[in-house]
Structures are given as C-alpha cells and as structure tokens.
Design an enzyme around this catalytic site. Structure first.
Site, PDB file in Angstrom:
ATOM      1  N   HIS A 147       1.669   2.141  -4.293  1.00 19.85           N
ATOM      2  CA  HIS A 147       1.734   2.164  -2.483  1.00 19.85           C
ATOM      3  C   HIS A 147       0.274   2.119  -2.243  1.00 19.85           C
ATOM      4  CE1 HIS A 147       6.001   4.236  -2.791  1.00 19.85           C
ATOM      5  NE2 HIS A 147       5.774   2.890  -3.098  1.00 19.85           N
ATOM      6  N   SER A 190       2.482   6.327  -6.396  1.00 18.22           N
ATOM      7  CA  SER A 190       1.948   6.654  -4.954  1.00 18.22           C
ATOM      8  C   SER A 190       0.918   7.522  -4.723  1.00 18.22           C
ATOM      9  CB  SER A 190       3.265   6.895  -4.136  1.00 18.22           C
ATOM     10  OG  SER A 190       2.642   6.679  -2.550  1.00 18.22           O
ATOM     11  N   ASP A 207      10.920   6.062  -3.721  1.00 18.38           N
ATOM     12  CA  ASP A 207      10.863   4.732  -4.028  1.00 18.38           C
ATOM     13  C   ASP A 207      11.001   4.809  -5.666  1.00 18.38           C
ATOM     14  OD1 ASP A 207      10.664   1.910  -3.969  1.00 18.38           O
ATOM     15  OD2 ASP A 207       8.300   1.969  -3.822  1.00 18.38           O
TER      16      ASP A 207
END
Length: 375
Positions: free
Chosen positions: A221, A194, A315
C-alpha cells in the site's frame, strides 16, 4: 478520493485511552489544521507541537507522546536528522513521516522507514477543504490510531507486568486453525503488505534471493512515486531484478514486480501479461492485495503461494481465500513481529494460513513451499 492514492484503512478506536500525538512541522498552517483535527477527536489528544526537528527532540523527551507526526523538510533540523534522536529520547513512540508527494520526499521517507519510522503519509499541497485535505485526514488518523493502539498495549504491559497482546507467553496465545498446504511446488510468490511492509519486504527478499526460481508479485500500500523507489530499493538490497510493474509485462523467473501506486495489478495466465487498472478501491486501497491474489488463484491454482505481511486493515484476506480455494498455500506473518497485525491477523483469524510465523522465519517457509533448499 485522491486519484492514484492509497485510501483510508479502517481501524477500531485505540484501547487504553486517547492516543497522545506530537505534531512536528515548520508550516503554521499544517500545525494548526492537524492540531485542530487531533483536539476534535475523542480518540486522540494533542501532546504538543514543534516547529522543527530540534524543537521536537526537546519536546518529545518531556512529553513522551505515543505518536509523532514528523515533517521532512524543516529549517535548523530536518525530519530525517531528527528521527534517530526522537527514537532515542522517546523509544516507545511510533513516528509517522509526513511530506508532500515528490520523488525526493519519497526517497527520504523510505530512508526514514529503514531508520525506524513506522509509516508515512503524503501531505496535500492545499489544506483548506477539498477532497485532498479530507483524504489526508483519513489516512493520517488511520495510522495514528492503528499504531497508537499498539503503543498503548505495549505501555500497559510494561506498567502492569502483564505481557499483553504483543508479548503473550506461548501457553496463553490463541491457537489458529491452519490450512493444509498444497502438495505441489509453488510456481509464483505473491506478497501483500502495508504498514511496516517496506522493512519486512527488504528482509524477506534479501533472505530468499539466492535460491529464488519463480516470479514474485508485490502489492504494498503506497502512493505513486513511492512504489518505483521501493522497487529500486529492493533491487539494491536483494540483488534481484525488481521493477515497478507496467501493463503488458510478461512474468519472468527471479523477477519481482511491484504494483504501481494508484493501480490494481493482476495477471492473465501463468506467463502473464500483467494488467493494471484504476478500478474502484478495494479495502479502501488502490493498489489492493485482493485483486492481485484473485488473479493469481485463477491462473496458478494449487501452484500459487501467497504471503501476507504486516499492515493495517484486512486487505488480502479474500484474496487469500481465493488462493486457498484454488488449492494454493498462504503464509502469514505472526503478531509479535508485525508493526500492525491487521492484514496477517485477518488471514490467521479466518483460518486461511498454512503457517503463521515470525518475520525471521518467513524465508524458510517460502523456500519449503517453493521446493527450495533451506540455508
């Protein structure tokens, strides 16, 4: 929730006092709305506003903010031109690029990341009310607080002489329980990332490209438009075949498949096909790392190798748990080399990683578990 858009990643309040933010945008509407949001939060302080890049460079030198929210398209001096000047005059600050979601702005944002920006957030076309404005607010604050906390910790260590969180001496660093790696060579590499991920992905893929023999799945992401450009950028820098994944694609050796913005990416069986879906966000994200890793754990078992790179939130933790439970192996980027140690930290703290290494050491770890020679 904005459809096909990465959603908010939850972060804790910033330590060390409110995060000081400089807002740079030629739109009086954007400046006004974002400024009011910042002033209304107990976790942030509005350090100032600027109407273009040249104005921002002058103000940043005097204000020394923790975070700079930087527009791309501005008169007199645009955001990309201003970025290196801002980083020079305000080296401790983290810069978040903000732009409307177009392919051109996505290309510029990824270029900005390569030049030192820390993250990006797409701006909605309308800022007054509605789900789009609320999503923008949540995503912006997630980045402000996540990156601002890192700046505060670094600044505190400089003031006190205490190395702090981001630069602890080896003797004082916590130890983490490590998993035993699989004894079988990996047949696939899956990567989750991310904040800070595009830069980290570029370094990792370029370092392993020569010897890579397996397919690679990547969930970064990112919103739509960005993921296709990320795949193109990885192809240029690594020399590998890198594509934005499409439903029905079969997995091929030495090919990198990037999950498209707004879609979870999974695989059905070792050869594929790739499947895409717009199911509910997981960990506030779509695409999310966990569904990709769960599917790989089911398909590859002990032949699965996962890598969790820099990023906010958690995540990838449960996906990593699935891979480890199936007998596979997980590598996590270490704290010092991460822009934000949320995702890899969650994996490390859960005791799921076989190795926790600096970014420069990731390629060697990958090659070891793939059974490749180390150059």
């Amino acid at each position: 929730m904005i459809e096909a858009k990465v959603t908010h990643e939850r972060v804790s309040p910033a330590a060390g006092g409110p995060v000081r933010v400089l807002v740079v945008d030629d739109s009086s509407v954007i400046r006004g709305v974002v400024s009011r949001w910042i002033e209304a939060s107990a976790e942030t302080v509005l350090a100032g506003v600027a109407v273009n890049g040249a104005d921002a460079v002058k103000r940043a030198a005097a204000l020394q903010p923790d975070i700079i929210v930087l527009d791309i398209e501005m008169p007199e001096m645009d955001g990309l031109t201003a970025l290196p000047l801002l980083l020079k005059s305000c080296p401790q600050a983290r810069v978040i690029m903000a732009s409307t979601l177009t392919r051109r702005n996505a290309e510029i944002s990824l270029k900005a990341l390569s030049l030192g920006a820390s993250d990006y957030v797409p701006k909605p076309t309308a800022m007054h009310g509605g789900d789009a404005a609320e999503d923008f607010k949540r995503e912006l604050f997630a980045r402000i607080l996540g990156l601002g906390r890192r700046v505060k910790a670094s600044n505190a260590s400089l003031r006190t002489g205490d190395p702090g969180v981001s630069a602890r001496p080896v003797a004082s660093r916590p130890s983490y329980r490590l998993q035993k790696p699989s004894l079988l060579p990996a047949q696939i590499l899956v990567i989750g990332s991310s904040t800070g991920g595009p830069q980290a992905l570029t370094r990792v893929m370029s370092s392993i490209a020569v010897d890579l023999t397996v397919p690679v799945l990547v969930t970064q992401h990112m919103p739509p438009a960005f993921t296709a450009i990320l795949a193109e950028s990885l192809a240029r820098t690594s020399g590998l075949t890198c594509v934005e994944a499409q439903a029905g694609m079969m997995l091929e050796r030495r090919c990198v498949y990037v999950a498209p913005g707004g879609y979870h990416m999974t695989v059905r069986g070792k050869a594929g096909p790739i499947e895409l879906n717009q199911g509910p966000a997981e960990n506030f994200c779509r695409p999310a790392v966990d569904p990709m890793m769960r599917s790989v754990a089911a398909a590859y078992g002990p032949h699965a190798l996962g890598l969790i790179l820099t990023g906010m939130g958690a995540d990838g933790r449960e996906g990593a748990r699935a891979i480890v439970g199936a007998g596979g192996t997980i590598i996590a980027q270490d704290e010092d080399s991460s822009v934000v140690w949320g995702m890899p930290g969650a994996v490390a703290n859960a005791g799921l990683a076989a190795a926790i290494v600096p970014l420069d050491g990731v390629a060697a770890e990958i090659k070891k578990y793939l059974g490749l020679r180390t150059r």
